[in-house]
Design a protein around this motif. Structure first.
Motif, PDB file in Angstrom:
ATOM      1  N   GLN A  20       0.822  -1.206   0.000  1.00 37.76           N
ATOM      2  CA  GLN A  20       0.000   0.000   0.000  1.00 37.76           C
ATOM      3  C   GLN A  20       0.853   1.252   0.000  1.00 37.76           C
ATOM      4  OE1 GLN A  20      -3.256  -0.037  -0.275  1.00 37.76           O
ATOM      5  NE2 GLN A  20      -3.512   2.171  -0.145  1.00 37.76           N
ATOM      6  N   ALA A  21       2.050   1.172   0.680  1.00 37.72           N
ATOM      7  CA  ALA A  21       2.886   2.353   0.818  1.00 37.72           C
ATOM      8  C   ALA A  21       3.427   2.817  -0.523  1.00 37.72           C
ATOM      9  CB  ALA A  21       4.035   2.065   1.771  1.00 37.72           C
ATOM     10  N   SER A  22       3.641   1.896  -1.457  1.00 37.93           N
ATOM     11  CA  SER A  22       4.244   2.274  -2.729  1.00 37.93           C
ATOM     12  C   SER A  22       3.247   2.198  -3.886  1.00 37.93           C
ATOM     13  CB  SER A  22       5.441   1.365  -3.035  1.00 37.93           C
ATOM     14  OG  SER A  22       5.023   0.016  -3.128  1.00 37.93           O
ATOM     15  N   ALA A  23       1.965   2.076  -3.570  1.00 35.25           N
ATOM     16  CA  ALA A  23       0.960   1.983  -4.631  1.00 35.25           C
ATOM     17  C   ALA A  23       0.815   3.330  -5.330  1.00 35.25           C
ATOM     18  CB  ALA A  23      -0.382   1.552  -4.050  1.00 35.25           C
ATOM     19  N   PRO A  24       0.667   3.351  -6.655  1.00 37.91           N
ATOM     20  CA  PRO A  24       0.499   4.621  -7.365  1.00 37.91           C
ATOM     21  C   PRO A  24      -0.836   5.280  -7.038  1.00 37.91           C
ATOM     22  CG  PRO A  24       0.227   2.761  -8.859  1.00 37.91           C
ATOM     23  CD  PRO A  24       0.705   2.199  -7.560  1.00 37.91           C
ATOM     24  N   LEU A  25      -0.838   6.604  -7.024  1.00 37.00           N
ATOM     25  CA  LEU A  25      -2.054   7.379  -6.811  1.00 37.00           C
ATOM     26  C   LEU A  25      -2.569   7.845  -8.169  1.00 37.00           C
ATOM     27  CD1 LEU A  25      -0.878   9.623  -3.817  1.00 37.00           C
ATOM     28  CD2 LEU A  25      -1.996   7.376  -3.729  1.00 37.00           C
ATOM     29  N   ARG A  26      -3.868   7.763  -8.370  1.00 36.34           N
ATOM     30  CA  ARG A  26      -4.463   8.122  -9.656  1.00 36.34           C
ATOM     31  C   ARG A  26      -5.372   9.335  -9.485  1.00 36.34           C
ATOM     32  NH1 ARG A  26      -8.739   5.788 -12.854  1.00 36.34           N
ATOM     33  NH2 ARG A  26      -9.164   4.359 -11.138  1.00 36.34           N
ATOM     34  N   PHE A  27      -5.272  10.289 -10.406  1.00 36.87           N
ATOM     35  CA  PHE A  27      -6.029  11.525 -10.330  1.00 36.87           C
ATOM     36  C   PHE A  27      -6.755  11.784 -11.648  1.00 36.87           C
ATOM     37  CE2 PHE A  27      -2.473  11.768  -7.476  1.00 36.87           C
ATOM     38  CZ  PHE A  27      -2.962  12.378  -6.328  1.00 36.87           C
ATOM     39  N   ARG A  28      -7.987  12.294 -11.543  1.00 32.04           N
ATOM     40  CA  ARG A  28      -8.730  12.688 -12.736  1.00 32.04           C
ATOM     41  C   ARG A  28      -8.610  14.200 -12.891  1.00 32.04           C
ATOM     42  NH1 ARG A  28     -13.117  10.096 -11.837  1.00 32.04           N
ATOM     43  NH2 ARG A  28     -12.553   8.358 -13.187  1.00 32.04           N
ATOM     44  N   LEU A  29      -8.234  14.660 -14.085  1.00 33.30           N
ATOM     45  CA  LEU A  29      -8.002  16.072 -14.324  1.00 33.30           C
ATOM     46  C   LEU A  29      -9.320  16.847 -14.363  1.00 33.30           C
ATOM     47  CD1 LEU A  29      -5.199  15.885 -17.038  1.00 33.30           C
ATOM     48  CD2 LEU A  29      -5.031  15.706 -14.541  1.00 33.30           C
ATOM     49  N   ASP A  30      -9.282  18.064 -13.833  1.00 34.50           N
ATOM     50  CA  ASP A  30     -10.471  18.910 -13.735  1.00 34.50           C
ATOM     51  C   ASP A  30     -10.257  20.137 -14.616  1.00 34.50           C
ATOM     52  OD1 ASP A  30     -12.546  20.572 -13.047  1.00 34.50           O
ATOM     53  OD2 ASP A  30     -12.353  20.271 -10.888  1.00 34.50           O
ATOM     54  N   VAL A  44      -4.606  31.207 -26.821  1.00 33.49           N
ATOM     55  CA  VAL A  44      -5.670  30.277 -27.196  1.00 33.49           C
ATOM     56  C   VAL A  44      -5.799  29.224 -26.094  1.00 33.49           C
ATOM     57  CG1 VAL A  44      -6.493  28.659 -28.932  1.00 33.49           C
ATOM     58  CG2 VAL A  44      -5.186  30.678 -29.634  1.00 33.49           C
ATOM     59  N   ALA A  45      -6.925  29.239 -25.401  1.00 34.21           N
ATOM     60  CA  ALA A  45      -7.123  28.380 -24.236  1.00 34.21           C
ATOM     61  C   ALA A  45      -7.995  27.183 -24.578  1.00 34.21           C
ATOM     62  CB  ALA A  45      -7.763  29.169 -23.100  1.00 34.21           C
ATOM     63  N   ALA A  46      -7.679  26.052 -23.944  1.00 30.70           N
ATOM     64  CA  ALA A  46      -8.511  24.852 -24.072  1.00 30.70           C
ATOM     65  C   ALA A  46      -9.594  24.890 -22.999  1.00 30.70           C
ATOM     66  CB  ALA A  46      -7.649  23.608 -23.906  1.00 30.70           C
ATOM     67  N   ARG A  47     -10.830  24.976 -23.421  1.00 33.96           N
ATOM     68  CA  ARG A  47     -11.948  25.049 -22.474  1.00 33.96           C
ATOM     69  C   ARG A  47     -12.459  23.679 -22.039  1.00 33.96           C
ATOM     70  NH1 ARG A  47     -11.308  29.949 -20.458  1.00 33.96           N
ATOM     71  NH2 ARG A  47     -11.974  31.674 -21.823  1.00 33.96           N
ATOM     72  N   ASP A  48     -12.197  22.662 -22.837  1.00 38.37           N
ATOM     73  CA  ASP A  48     -12.766  21.342 -22.548  1.00 38.37           C
ATOM     74  C   ASP A  48     -11.701  20.274 -22.783  1.00 38.37           C
ATOM     75  OD1 ASP A  48     -14.302  19.131 -22.079  1.00 38.37           O
ATOM     76  OD2 ASP A  48     -15.701  19.455 -23.739  1.00 38.37           O
ATOM     77  N   PHE A  49     -11.246  19.640 -21.713  1.00 34.40           N
ATOM     78  CA  PHE A  49     -10.319  18.518 -21.858  1.00 34.40           C
ATOM     79  C   PHE A  49     -10.528  17.539 -20.717  1.00 34.40           C
ATOM     80  CE2 PHE A  49      -7.921  21.767 -19.497  1.00 34.40           C
ATOM     81  CZ  PHE A  49      -7.480  21.048 -18.391  1.00 34.40           C
ATOM     82  N   THR A  50     -10.114  16.323 -20.947  1.00 31.68           N
ATOM     83  CA  THR A  50     -10.217  15.265 -19.945  1.00 31.68           C
ATOM     84  C   THR A  50      -8.865  14.560 -19.854  1.00 31.68           C
ATOM     85  OG1 THR A  50     -10.984  13.668 -21.601  1.00 31.68           O
ATOM     86  CG2 THR A  50     -12.674  14.877 -20.369  1.00 31.68           C
ATOM     87  N   GLY A  51      -8.690  13.808 -18.790  1.00 35.62           N
ATOM     88  CA  GLY A  51      -7.443  13.063 -18.676  1.00 35.62           C
ATOM     89  C   GLY A  51      -7.241  12.523 -17.270  1.00 35.62           C
ATOM     90  N   GLU A  52      -6.193  11.739 -17.147  1.00 40.06           N
ATOM     91  CA  GLU A  52      -5.823  11.164 -15.861  1.00 40.06           C
ATOM     92  C   GLU A  52      -4.314  11.232 -15.682  1.00 40.06           C
ATOM     93  OE1 GLU A  52      -7.317   7.236 -15.234  1.00 40.06           O
ATOM     94  OE2 GLU A  52      -9.378   7.915 -14.899  1.00 40.06           O
TER      95      GLU A  52
END
Length: 359
Positions: A173-183, A208-216
């Motif tokens: 558990q100590a070395s498990a990767p953390l996963r994040f969803r981009l906002d 020129v800005a990106a208004r809509d994107f997704t990712g992890e």
């Protein structure tokens, strides 16, 4: 009478087999492709991918099949010999990574493997014994006692309470990767197109800005790897935001962005997928990273490296940085935009301040 020794041997053998089985199953449950990708990131720059990738694909199958043979006591000597070689390969990998705790864990498994192989003549409660395959030699009593004492010291030593995990199992558990969803709502991703236009657009920088994107994003605390980033931007969400332009001017620029520059009808997405993440941790959950990967823009894919400063605080992630590309490498025809209103120089700089939440 040796019945109690034979029973003890069978319990240890079955336990060892179950551990191997579930290490393998865990890799399948996490996604074989994810495991292979993570292992390749671990060894990026240390071992060739042509060596790591086949081993990574074979490892889960080997763990499950060898674990099952050991659990059942079928072809026990051969299975233990092969599992010993597998542990040798895994330990070699952890030594290459300089991961001392996992090396110690693997040595514990190797020692259990040694005990089971050395005392194979006690393998009474097994399929091998039922089929008449039984060793005839009896080990000295003092040797059995010494091995058991050494095993208990190794198990209850400095790593007490930490699940021992072979390389790539990610069971700790100590070395498990953390996963994040981009906002995207809390983030900024902006392309800076340097001045080069005509008429009243001349002399102004386009933002020129990106208004809509997704990712992890994924990162392993302290060790960084395995780590990854995947980002998908909707091309039609790229809009001019510079305060240097009036609203009518922005409407013209955005029209040209859609019809001439980005062509979202043909190329709806701008995608970045990391292939390797390197760097070093700093204090208080901060990291200096270099994220190498493939950027697909306007139907063209190029390999780039993105430097970033990453901060992980509780369940939140924030990445800040900048990088540049030559738009000509991606066949982006900004200089031919209508009336030259989106005319920009060859080099385009991207800045980002991205926020993610843990999932």
């Amino acid at each position: 009478m040796t019945n109690h020794r034979e029973l003890a041997y069978s319990i240890l053998r079955a336990t060892f087999g179950v551990i191997f089985i579930f290490f393998g199953i865990g890799k399948f449950m996490g996604g074989l492709g994810n495991f292979v990708g993570g292992l390749n990131q671990h060894f990026s720059g240390k071992l060739p991918g042509a060596l790591v990738t086949p081993f990574a694909y074979v490892l889960p199958f080997a763990e499950v099949s060898l674990g099952l043979l050991i659990l059942l006591g079928l072809f026990t000597t051969l299975a233990l010999a092969l599992s010993g070689l597998l542990l040798l390969a895994l330990t070699f990998g952890t030594v290459m990574l300089g991961d001392a705790p996992t090396v110690a864990h693997n040595l514990q498994y190797a020692f259990v493997n040694f005990v089971l192989l050395w005392l194979a003549n006690l393998n009474r409660y097994s399929i091998d014994h039922a089929l008449g395959r039984r060793a005839t030699l009896h080990p000295p009593k003092k040797l059995v006692i010494a091995l058991c004492c050494a095993l208990s010291l190794g198990t209850l030593g400095p790593h007490r309470g930490v699940p021992a995990a072979p390389l790539g199992s990610e069971a700790s558990q100590a070395s498990a990767p953390l996963r994040f969803r981009l906002d995207s709502g809390q983030s900024k991703f902006i392309a800076h197109a340097l001045r080069g236009g005509l008429l009243w657009f001349k002399g102004h920088e386009h933002l020129v800005a990106a208004r809509d994107f997704t990712g992890e994003a994924e990162i392993t605390p302290d060790k960084i790897t395995p780590a990854s980033l995947q980002l998908t931007v909707r091309a039609d969400s790229m809009v001019e935001t510079s305060a240097a332009f009036t609203e009518p001017q922005k409407q013209i620029i955005n029209k040209e962005l859609r019809e001439i520059v980005l062509e979202p009808a043909k190329y709806p997405e701008i995608v970045f997928k990391s292939t390797a993440v390197t760097g070093k941790p700093r204090a208080n959950g901060q990291y200096d990273l270099k994220i190498a990967g493939d950027l697909t823009l306007h139907g063209v894919t190029r390999h780039i490296v993105i430097p970033a400063e990453l901060t992980v605080t509780g369940n939140n992630l924030r990445a800040v940085g900048e990088f540049s590309i030559d738009r000509g490498d991606f066949n982006v025809k900004a200089t031919s935009a209508f009336h030259g209103l989106v005319r920009v120089r060859e080099k385009v700089k991207f800045t980002f301040d991205i926020v993610g939440h843990r999932v």
